[in-house]
Every structure is written in C-alpha cells, then in structure tokens.
Design an enzyme around this catalytic site. Structure first.
Site, PDB file in Angstrom:
ATOM      1  N   CYS A   3      66.034  52.681  59.450  1.00  0.00           N
ATOM      2  CA  CYS A   3      64.979  53.482  58.966  1.00  0.00           C
ATOM      3  C   CYS A   3      64.818  54.734  59.983  1.00  0.00           C
ATOM      4  CB  CYS A   3      63.576  52.845  59.245  1.00  0.00           C
ATOM      5  SG  CYS A   3      63.669  51.340  57.994  1.00  0.00           S
ATOM      6  N   ASP A   4      64.654  54.547  61.456  1.00  0.00           N
ATOM      7  CA  ASP A   4      64.350  55.195  62.317  1.00  0.00           C
ATOM      8  C   ASP A   4      65.495  55.683  63.523  1.00  0.00           C
ATOM      9  OD1 ASP A   4      61.959  54.981  61.419  1.00  0.00           O
ATOM     10  OD2 ASP A   4      61.322  53.449  62.660  1.00  0.00           O
ATOM     11  N   CYS A  11      63.158  48.790  62.764  1.00  0.00           N
ATOM     12  CA  CYS A  11      64.035  49.054  61.803  1.00  0.00           C
ATOM     13  C   CYS A  11      65.018  50.228  62.217  1.00  0.00           C
ATOM     14  CB  CYS A  11      63.435  49.291  60.678  1.00  0.00           C
ATOM     15  SG  CYS A  11      64.645  49.827  59.321  1.00  0.00           S
TER      16      CYS A  11
HETATM   17  C1  LIG Z   1      57.623  50.888  60.758  1.00  0.00           C
HETATM   18  C2  LIG Z   1      58.453  50.860  59.681  1.00  0.00           C
HETATM   19  C3  LIG Z   1      59.293  51.983  59.090  1.00  0.00           C
HETATM   20  C4  LIG Z   1      60.038  51.786  58.143  1.00  0.00           C
HETATM   21  N1  LIG Z   1      60.884  53.111  57.903  1.00  0.00           N
HETATM   22  C5  LIG Z   1      61.558  52.841  56.475  1.00  0.00           C
HETATM   23  C6  LIG Z   1      62.313  54.165  56.303  1.00  0.00           C
HETATM   24  O1  LIG Z   1      62.295  55.193  56.833  1.00  0.00           O
HETATM   25  N2  LIG Z   1      63.011  53.964  55.207  1.00  0.00           N
HETATM   26  C7  LIG Z   1      63.169  52.715  54.486  1.00  0.00           C
HETATM   27  O2  LIG Z   1      63.867  52.742  53.447  1.00  0.00           O
HETATM   28  N3  LIG Z   1      62.413  51.712  54.610  1.00  0.00           N
HETATM   29  C8  LIG Z   1      61.509  51.668  55.838  1.00  0.00           C
HETATM   30  N4  LIG Z   1      61.088  50.560  56.271  1.00  0.00           N
HETATM   31  C9  LIG Z   1      61.219  49.264  55.294  1.00  0.00           C
HETATM   32  C10 LIG Z   1      60.235  49.195  54.050  1.00  0.00           C
HETATM   33  O3  LIG Z   1      58.877  49.703  54.520  1.00  0.00           O
HETATM   34  C11 LIG Z   1      60.166  48.229  53.391  1.00  0.00           C
HETATM   35  O4  LIG Z   1      61.709  47.834  53.058  1.00  0.00           O
HETATM   36  C12 LIG Z   1      59.424  48.346  52.107  1.00  0.00           C
HETATM   37  O5  LIG Z   1      58.091  48.425  52.346  1.00  0.00           O
HETATM   38  C13 LIG Z   1      59.349  46.681  51.288  1.00  0.00           C
HETATM   39  O6  LIG Z   1      58.776  46.997  50.288  1.00  0.00           O
HETATM   40  P1  LIG Z   1      58.075  45.780  49.397  1.00  0.00           P
HETATM   41  O7  LIG Z   1      56.805  46.267  48.325  1.00  0.00           O
HETATM   42  O8  LIG Z   1      58.978  44.660  49.188  1.00  0.00           O
HETATM   43  O9  LIG Z   1      57.104  45.128  50.844  1.00  0.00           O
HETATM   44  P2  LIG Z   1      55.906  45.713  51.783  1.00  0.00           P
HETATM   45  O10 LIG Z   1      56.110  46.985  51.998  1.00  0.00           O
HETATM   46  O11 LIG Z   1      55.825  44.752  52.781  1.00  0.00           O
HETATM   47  O12 LIG Z   1      54.467  45.438  50.753  1.00  0.00           O
HETATM   48  C14 LIG Z   1      54.010  44.005  50.264  1.00  0.00           C
HETATM   49  C15 LIG Z   1      52.603  43.980  49.977  1.00  0.00           C
HETATM   50  O13 LIG Z   1      52.379  42.935  49.349  1.00  0.00           O
HETATM   51  C16 LIG Z   1      50.917  42.440  49.955  1.00  0.00           C
HETATM   52  N5  LIG Z   1      50.702  41.324  49.963  1.00  0.00           N
HETATM   53  C17 LIG Z   1      51.535  40.176  50.561  1.00  0.00           C
HETATM   54  N6  LIG Z   1      50.926  38.950  50.356  1.00  0.00           N
HETATM   55  C18 LIG Z   1      49.888  39.003  49.561  1.00  0.00           C
HETATM   56  C19 LIG Z   1      49.114  38.047  48.617  1.00  0.00           C
HETATM   57  N7  LIG Z   1      49.210  36.837  48.854  1.00  0.00           N
HETATM   58  N8  LIG Z   1      48.462  38.797  47.706  1.00  0.00           N
HETATM   59  C20 LIG Z   1      48.037  40.163  47.660  1.00  0.00           C
HETATM   60  N9  LIG Z   1      49.056  41.190  48.383  1.00  0.00           N
HETATM   61  C21 LIG Z   1      49.900  40.640  49.060  1.00  0.00           C
HETATM   62  C22 LIG Z   1      51.105  43.192  51.425  1.00  0.00           C
HETATM   63  O14 LIG Z   1      49.717  43.237  51.919  1.00  0.00           O
HETATM   64  C23 LIG Z   1      51.772  44.509  51.159  1.00  0.00           C
HETATM   65  O15 LIG Z   1      50.864  45.520  50.977  1.00  0.00           O
HETATM   66  C24 LIG Z   1      60.120  50.642  57.552  1.00  0.00           C
HETATM   67  C25 LIG Z   1      59.502  49.492  57.568  1.00  0.00           C
HETATM   68  C26 LIG Z   1      58.568  49.642  58.792  1.00  0.00           C
HETATM   69  C27 LIG Z   1      57.674  48.388  59.255  1.00  0.00           C
END
Ligand SMILES: Cc1cc2nc3c(=O)[nH]c(=O)nc-3n(C[C@H](O)[C@H](O)[C@H](O)COP(=O)(O)OP(=O)(O)OC[C@H]3O[C@@H](n4cnc5c(N)ncnc54)[C@H](O)[C@@H]3O)c2cc1C
Length: 300
Positions: A133-134, A130
């Site tokens: 992000c980084d 990303c």
């Molecule tokens: C290395 C890295 C660095 C990042 N740095 C930044 C940053 O600095 N700033 C920023 O704004 N964004 C950053 N991001 C992006 C950010 O992490 C995501 O946009 C954010 O986490 C999205 O949140 P979410 O809750 O939609 O999904 P996710 O964080 O993906 O969470 C989804 C959750 O649902 C769970 N899940 C999935 N399917 C099921 C199921 N069937 N049953 C139960 N649970 C389930 C998963 O296990 C997971 O825990 C980064 C991403 C990465 C990979």
C-alpha cells in the site's frame, strides 16, 4: 425479513451491498465501529484503479454514500452471534436480532501493533502496516521492516525493489520465513538484518525520523535513521463469534471457496477475513462482488 445481512462496512461489505442493492435485494449492513473499515486510516491510496490519488477516508466516504444512495440500511451494531435455521438465518447484536435469507461475513482483520507510544500518531507519517500500500511513498529512501515471518519477508522483498536500503529488525536470531523467501532475500544486496532486537521508540513528531532498537542480549540501544517503518508482526482476524458455525483455518481466517461460500449454505465470506493470499482494496471489492452475486444466484 432482509434478503441479505452484511456484517462489516469495509470495502468488501460495501461492495457486496452495492451489488445486492442493484439486484433489488433488501439489504442491512451491520458495522461494529465506523464505516470504511481499515482503509479510513490510510493517508493516501494510489492503487485503486481509475482514482490516481485519494485519502482513505474520502474513498471510504464515497463508497458509503454510494451504498446509502442505493438504499442500504446501515446500523452501527456489532454482530455477536448467528443462528443458522436453514433457509432463514438470525443475526444477533447486543440489542437486536435480525432475520435474513443470506449473510455475507466481511469482518476484515485487525493489524497487530507494536504498542509504542506514538505509533498511532505516526501512522501514515512513516509508520505503515502494508508495504504494497505505502511502499512507493518511500522510493529511494532507507526503510525498516519489523518481523521475521513470511509477511515480513514479503514486505522486505517488495521494498528492496524500490527503496535504497531495507533493514529487517527481528527479535530472534534468525528469520522464520519459508526457505524460498530466505533465498530471494539473500539475493537482495540492499537488505540488512538486525537480530535479537526490539524496537523500543519511534522518533519524530510529525514524521518518523528514526527508530530506537534495543538488543535483547546486550541491552545496547541504537538509533537507526529511517523514513519509514513497516510493521509486519501479524494480523488478527476476529471471527471467534462465528467459530461455532463457519470453519476457520488455524490463524482464524474464514475458509471460503472461489465463489466465497463458507461451509454453511447461505453464509458467504468476503474480503480480508477470508483465507487468501492477497489482502488489498481491489481484492476486498472483488470478494464483495463475488459473494453478493453468489448469494443472489442461490437465494430461494
Ligand atoms: C494503514 C493502511 C493503509 C492501507 N492502504 C491500502 C492501500 O493503499 N491500498 C490497498 O489496496 N489496500 C490498503 N490497505 C488494506 C485495505 O485497507 C484492506 O485490504 C481493506 O480495507 C479490506 O477490506 P475489508 O472490507 O475486507 O475489511 P476491513 O476494511 O477491515 O473492514 C471490516 C469491517 O468489519 C467491521 N466488523 C468487524 N467485526 C464485526 C462484527 N462482529 N460486527 C459488525 N462489524 C464488524 C469492522 O469494524 C470493519 O469496519 C491498507 C490498510 C491499512 C491498515
């Protein structure tokens, strides 16, 4: 019976939980792996308002503690199916079935990896998925982007503004991103291209130092010194378990409107798994807020 079952304890799901609990709703959060979602793997987060710098793990833990303190029940079970019985829904995990009035799907996406030996070890130490992000950690440095689609082009355009040199490495002989992005890239004098090539090695122990690139046609191997590699070869939303119920787009993202409705009344979608342009912490939190408030407003 729960008022709301939230599927996924990432930033979107936990934000939805905070809003629902503060509205006195009975909330269950079901999480397949561990709380926090993708952000737990981020070494540093510097773009979440009011927090200048924090590790992804600490940010996720703060969110988790907040939602637990408000009274959320959290169970570590993967949701494998949902039955829509109108005003009542059933959420199915391997061992249990939970009844609720509304569901918020906040399942995020999986990042597609290159599958190289030390890719996970170097994550946050030069390897990133990303640029938004980084990217700013590599201001003025030479970096590489792997991929040839729209995401790779967007990442390269973003990085070209802050890095010294950006090398796009792509396995085919031309990028396949939209023309408008191609034209923008042409105007960036610090973007270079290595076509017909794959990355075969990430070099460096505690920090990425260079990448080894192999040309598909000549088999020639070259080391390219870079401070960071941004891998942009796609994301995989894992929504197959819900595909018979909610409408997905071609890439597998759940289609939702501005109020986070899916096509099924009482089932809402929030965060990275929703079809949308920007996938960040702030937009995940925004979706979680909207999905919870919409669910609460429409609950019978
Ligand atoms: C290395 C890295 C660095 C990042 N740095 C930044 C940053 O600095 N700033 C920023 O704004 N964004 C950053 N991001 C992006 C950010 O992490 C995501 O946009 C954010 O986490 C999205 O949140 P979410 O809750 O939609 O999904 P996710 O964080 O993906 O969470 C989804 C959750 O649902 C769970 N899940 C999935 N399917 C099921 C199921 N069937 N049953 C139960 N649970 C389930 C998963 O296990 C997971 O825990 C980064 C991403 C990465 C990979």
């Amino acid at each position: 019976m729960y008022d709301i079952v939230i599927v996924g304890a990432g930033p979107a799901g936990m934000t939805a939980g905070i809003y629902a609990l503060r509205a006195n709703k009975k909330v269950l959060i079901l999480e397949a792996v561990a709380y926090g979602g993708k952000i737990v793997t981020a070494t540093e987060v510097e773009n979440y308002p009011a927090i200048e710098k924090i590790s992804g793990y600490d940010l996720a833990t703060n969110m988790f503690n907040q939602v637990k303190k408000l009274g959320a029940e959290v169970k570590f079970e993967k949701v494998i199916d949902i039955n829509d019985l109108g005003d009542k829904k059933e959420v199915i995990t391997k061992d249990n079935k939970y009844e609720c009035k509304a569901i918020i799907l906040a399942t995020g996406v999986q990042t597609r990896q290159l599958g190289l030996e030390n890719e996970n070890e170097l994550l946050g130490k030069g390897v990133s998925y990303c640029a938004t992000c980084d990217g700013s950690f590599y201001k003025g440095k030479d970096v590489a982007v792997n991929g040839g689609g729209n995401s790779a082009a967007e990442e390269a355009l973003f990085l070209a503004q802050i890095c010294n040199k950006v090398t796009i490495i792509y396995r085919n002989d031309a990028l396949r991103c939209e023309k408008i992005l191609l034209n923008k890239l042409k105007n960036c004098s610090n973007v270079e291209y290595v076509y017909d090539s794959n990355i075969i090695r990430l070099n460096g122990d505690s920090q990425l130092e260079s990448i080894t690139i192999k040309n598909k046609n000549t088999n020639e191997e070259t080391d390219l010194p870079v401070s960071a590699l941004f891998i942009a070869i796609g994301q995989i939303p894992e929504n197959n378990n819900f595909a018979k119920l909610v409408t997905l787009n071609e890439q597998g993202y759940i289609i939702g409107d501005d109020s986070c409705h899916t096509n099924v009344p009482g089932i809402y979608v929030a965060g990275d798994t929703r079809e949308k342009e920007v996938r960040q912490l702030t937009t995940a939190a925004s979706d979680g807020t909207i999905a919870a408030l919409t669910a609460i407003r429409e609950m019978k």
